[in-house]
Design a protein around this motif. Sequence first.
Motif, PDB file in Angstrom:
ATOM      1  N   GLN A 109      41.140  39.009  31.647  1.00 53.08           N
ATOM      2  CA  GLN A 109      39.992  38.424  32.332  1.00 53.08           C
ATOM      3  C   GLN A 109      38.734  39.189  31.924  1.00 53.08           C
ATOM      4  O   GLN A 109      38.806  40.323  31.485  1.00 53.08           O
ATOM      5  CB  GLN A 109      40.160  38.539  33.844  1.00 53.08           C
ATOM      6  CG  GLN A 109      41.262  37.683  34.406  1.00 53.08           C
ATOM      7  CD  GLN A 109      41.282  37.762  35.911  1.00 53.08           C
ATOM      8  OE1 GLN A 109      40.277  37.490  36.575  1.00 53.08           O
ATOM      9  NE2 GLN A 109      42.416  38.135  36.470  1.00 53.08           N
ATOM     10  N   ARG A 110      37.595  38.567  32.084  1.00 49.68           N
ATOM     11  CA  ARG A 110      36.336  39.263  31.842  1.00 49.68           C
ATOM     12  C   ARG A 110      36.068  40.151  33.057  1.00 49.68           C
ATOM     13  O   ARG A 110      35.979  39.678  34.186  1.00 49.68           O
ATOM     14  CB  ARG A 110      35.199  38.247  31.665  1.00 49.68           C
ATOM     15  CG  ARG A 110      33.875  38.895  31.285  1.00 49.68           C
ATOM     16  CD  ARG A 110      32.791  37.860  31.027  1.00 49.68           C
ATOM     17  NE  ARG A 110      33.203  36.816  30.116  1.00 49.68           N
ATOM     18  CZ  ARG A 110      33.337  36.946  28.793  1.00 49.68           C
ATOM     19  NH1 ARG A 110      33.083  38.106  28.229  1.00 49.68           N
ATOM     20  NH2 ARG A 110      33.725  35.940  28.050  1.00 49.68           N
ATOM     21  N   PHE A 111      35.978  41.461  32.808  1.00 51.83           N
ATOM     22  CA  PHE A 111      35.811  42.407  33.903  1.00 51.83           C
ATOM     23  C   PHE A 111      35.111  43.669  33.404  1.00 51.83           C
ATOM     24  O   PHE A 111      34.948  43.875  32.202  1.00 51.83           O
ATOM     25  CB  PHE A 111      37.168  42.801  34.512  1.00 51.83           C
ATOM     26  CG  PHE A 111      37.930  43.805  33.691  1.00 51.83           C
ATOM     27  CD1 PHE A 111      37.803  45.165  33.935  1.00 51.83           C
ATOM     28  CD2 PHE A 111      38.750  43.394  32.662  1.00 51.83           C
ATOM     29  CE1 PHE A 111      38.489  46.094  33.165  1.00 51.83           C
ATOM     30  CE2 PHE A 111      39.437  44.318  31.888  1.00 51.83           C
ATOM     31  CZ  PHE A 111      39.303  45.678  32.139  1.00 51.83           C
ATOM     32  N   ALA A 112      34.746  44.512  34.336  1.00 47.57           N
ATOM     33  CA  ALA A 112      34.300  45.871  34.043  1.00 47.57           C
ATOM     34  C   ALA A 112      34.728  46.744  35.213  1.00 47.57           C
ATOM     35  O   ALA A 112      34.778  46.290  36.362  1.00 47.57           O
ATOM     36  CB  ALA A 112      32.789  45.938  33.859  1.00 47.57           C
ATOM     37  N   LEU A 113      35.081  47.972  34.886  1.00 48.23           N
ATOM     38  CA  LEU A 113      35.379  48.938  35.935  1.00 48.23           C
ATOM     39  C   LEU A 113      34.797  50.284  35.564  1.00 48.23           C
ATOM     40  O   LEU A 113      34.537  50.566  34.392  1.00 48.23           O
ATOM     41  CB  LEU A 113      36.884  49.032  36.215  1.00 48.23           C
ATOM     42  CG  LEU A 113      37.841  49.538  35.134  1.00 48.23           C
ATOM     43  CD1 LEU A 113      37.830  51.059  34.993  1.00 48.23           C
ATOM     44  CD2 LEU A 113      39.252  49.084  35.477  1.00 48.23           C
TER      45      LEU A 113
ATOM     46  N   VAL B  47      35.038  48.036  40.597  1.00 44.83           N
ATOM     47  CA  VAL B  47      35.683  46.975  39.823  1.00 44.83           C
ATOM     48  C   VAL B  47      34.873  45.704  39.988  1.00 44.83           C
ATOM     49  O   VAL B  47      34.495  45.340  41.108  1.00 44.83           O
ATOM     50  CB  VAL B  47      37.126  46.687  40.303  1.00 44.83           C
ATOM     51  CG1 VAL B  47      37.767  45.587  39.456  1.00 44.83           C
ATOM     52  CG2 VAL B  47      37.979  47.927  40.294  1.00 44.83           C
ATOM     53  N   ALA B  48      34.606  45.023  38.877  1.00 48.69           N
ATOM     54  CA  ALA B  48      33.879  43.751  38.901  1.00 48.69           C
ATOM     55  C   ALA B  48      34.610  42.768  37.996  1.00 48.69           C
ATOM     56  O   ALA B  48      34.701  42.991  36.791  1.00 48.69           O
ATOM     57  CB  ALA B  48      32.450  43.954  38.418  1.00 48.69           C
ATOM     58  N   VAL B  49      35.148  41.719  38.588  1.00 50.23           N
ATOM     59  CA  VAL B  49      35.887  40.701  37.847  1.00 50.23           C
ATOM     60  C   VAL B  49      35.110  39.393  37.927  1.00 50.23           C
ATOM     61  O   VAL B  49      34.709  38.954  39.012  1.00 50.23           O
ATOM     62  CB  VAL B  49      37.305  40.508  38.419  1.00 50.23           C
ATOM     63  CG1 VAL B  49      38.087  39.485  37.605  1.00 50.23           C
ATOM     64  CG2 VAL B  49      38.059  41.845  38.464  1.00 50.23           C
ATOM     65  N   GLU B  50      34.898  38.796  36.774  1.00 51.56           N
ATOM     66  CA  GLU B  50      34.138  37.544  36.714  1.00 51.56           C
ATOM     67  C   GLU B  50      34.969  36.345  37.180  1.00 51.56           C
ATOM     68  O   GLU B  50      36.177  36.285  36.929  1.00 51.56           O
ATOM     69  CB  GLU B  50      33.675  37.262  35.275  1.00 51.56           C
ATOM     70  CG  GLU B  50      32.739  38.283  34.713  1.00 51.56           C
ATOM     71  CD  GLU B  50      31.321  38.235  35.272  1.00 51.56           C
ATOM     72  OE1 GLU B  50      31.012  37.375  36.122  1.00 51.56           O
ATOM     73  OE2 GLU B  50      30.517  39.085  34.842  1.00 51.56           O
ATOM     74  N   ALA B  51      34.316  35.409  37.802  1.00 49.58           N
ATOM     75  CA  ALA B  51      34.923  34.112  38.079  1.00 49.58           C
ATOM     76  C   ALA B  51      35.106  33.404  36.739  1.00 49.58           C
ATOM     77  O   ALA B  51      34.388  33.705  35.768  1.00 49.58           O
ATOM     78  CB  ALA B  51      34.001  33.295  38.991  1.00 49.58           C
ATOM     79  N   PRO B  52      36.055  32.482  36.639  1.00 49.30           N
ATOM     80  CA  PRO B  52      36.269  31.787  35.361  1.00 49.30           C
ATOM     81  C   PRO B  52      34.975  31.174  34.822  1.00 49.30           C
ATOM     82  O   PRO B  52      34.245  30.501  35.547  1.00 49.30           O
ATOM     83  CB  PRO B  52      37.284  30.698  35.719  1.00 49.30           C
ATOM     84  CG  PRO B  52      38.023  31.266  36.894  1.00 49.30           C
ATOM     85  CD  PRO B  52      36.995  32.050  37.664  1.00 49.30           C
TER      86      PRO B  52
ATOM     87  N   ALA C  22      32.204  32.603  34.151  1.00 46.43           N
ATOM     88  CA  ALA C  22      30.972  33.272  34.577  1.00 46.43           C
ATOM     89  C   ALA C  22      30.715  34.544  33.773  1.00 46.43           C
ATOM     90  O   ALA C  22      31.617  35.124  33.188  1.00 46.43           O
ATOM     91  CB  ALA C  22      31.042  33.608  36.057  1.00 46.43           C
ATOM     92  N   PHE C  23      29.456  34.963  33.771  1.00 40.05           N
ATOM     93  CA  PHE C  23      29.051  36.257  33.231  1.00 40.05           C
ATOM     94  C   PHE C  23      27.911  36.758  34.100  1.00 40.05           C
ATOM     95  O   PHE C  23      26.749  36.554  33.816  1.00 40.05           O
ATOM     96  CB  PHE C  23      28.624  36.143  31.762  1.00 40.05           C
ATOM     97  CG  PHE C  23      28.208  37.478  31.186  1.00 40.05           C
ATOM     98  CD1 PHE C  23      29.144  38.479  30.998  1.00 40.05           C
ATOM     99  CD2 PHE C  23      26.889  37.727  30.868  1.00 40.05           C
ATOM    100  CE1 PHE C  23      28.759  39.714  30.494  1.00 40.05           C
ATOM    101  CE2 PHE C  23      26.495  38.948  30.363  1.00 40.05           C
ATOM    102  CZ  PHE C  23      27.436  39.952  30.174  1.00 40.05           C
ATOM    103  N   GLU C  24      28.285  37.389  35.233  1.00 37.50           N
ATOM    104  CA  GLU C  24      27.288  37.827  36.208  1.00 37.50           C
ATOM    105  C   GLU C  24      27.493  39.261  36.669  1.00 37.50           C
ATOM    106  O   GLU C  24      26.518  39.953  36.942  1.00 37.50           O
ATOM    107  CB  GLU C  24      27.315  36.898  37.434  1.00 37.50           C
ATOM    108  CG  GLU C  24      26.970  35.457  37.103  1.00 37.50           C
ATOM    109  CD  GLU C  24      27.263  34.500  38.254  1.00 37.50           C
ATOM    110  OE1 GLU C  24      27.703  34.954  39.327  1.00 37.50           O
ATOM    111  OE2 GLU C  24      27.046  33.294  38.063  1.00 37.50           O
ATOM    112  N   VAL C  25      28.750  39.722  36.795  1.00 42.62           N
ATOM    113  CA  VAL C  25      29.030  41.004  37.450  1.00 42.62           C
ATOM    114  C   VAL C  25      29.603  42.077  36.534  1.00 42.62           C
ATOM    115  O   VAL C  25      29.740  43.230  36.959  1.00 42.62           O
ATOM    116  CB  VAL C  25      29.960  40.813  38.672  1.00 42.62           C
ATOM    117  CG1 VAL C  25      29.300  39.925  39.714  1.00 42.62           C
ATOM    118  CG2 VAL C  25      31.320  40.273  38.250  1.00 42.62           C
TER     119      VAL C  25
END
Length: 160
Positions: free
Chosen positions: A126-130, A140-145, A147-150
Amino acid sequence: MTIQAGETIPAQKLTQATAEGPRELATEALFGGKTVVLFGVPGAFTPTCSAKHMPSYLTNIDALKAKGVDTVACMAVNDPFVMQAWAKDQGVEDRVVMLADGSAALTKALGLELDLTARGLGVRCQRFALVAKDGKVTHVAVEAPGAFEVSGGEAILAAL
């Protein structure tokens, strides 16, 4: 279940794309004693990953380091040769550690897998960052399908 703040990064092995070729890297070595931003992308060379996600970190790398980040790393369920080629294409140089999670072992251990087999892409990340400090997750920030916001560099900079 997706990894949460306060939890420890699981022990796994990744492959780092280096100028000398692929090199195995244990999560303990990557995260131990450091503040690390790890961002995950569904795939190297994919549109949002190449046009937005990676550039957001390259643009903000100095500001992230100024806030105490020792290492910024990018992970994808790709092989290390693809990650190395993508790094070259993006002008990454040595600013971001490029990590291949070819079998999705860390991705699954983090609870961040994305099953795209119906679209012919297999299991991806998944698109994420931690953010982790000495191996313990602090954000932890996981994007909704779609999306590119968090999970971009700007959002993580604001979270530090």
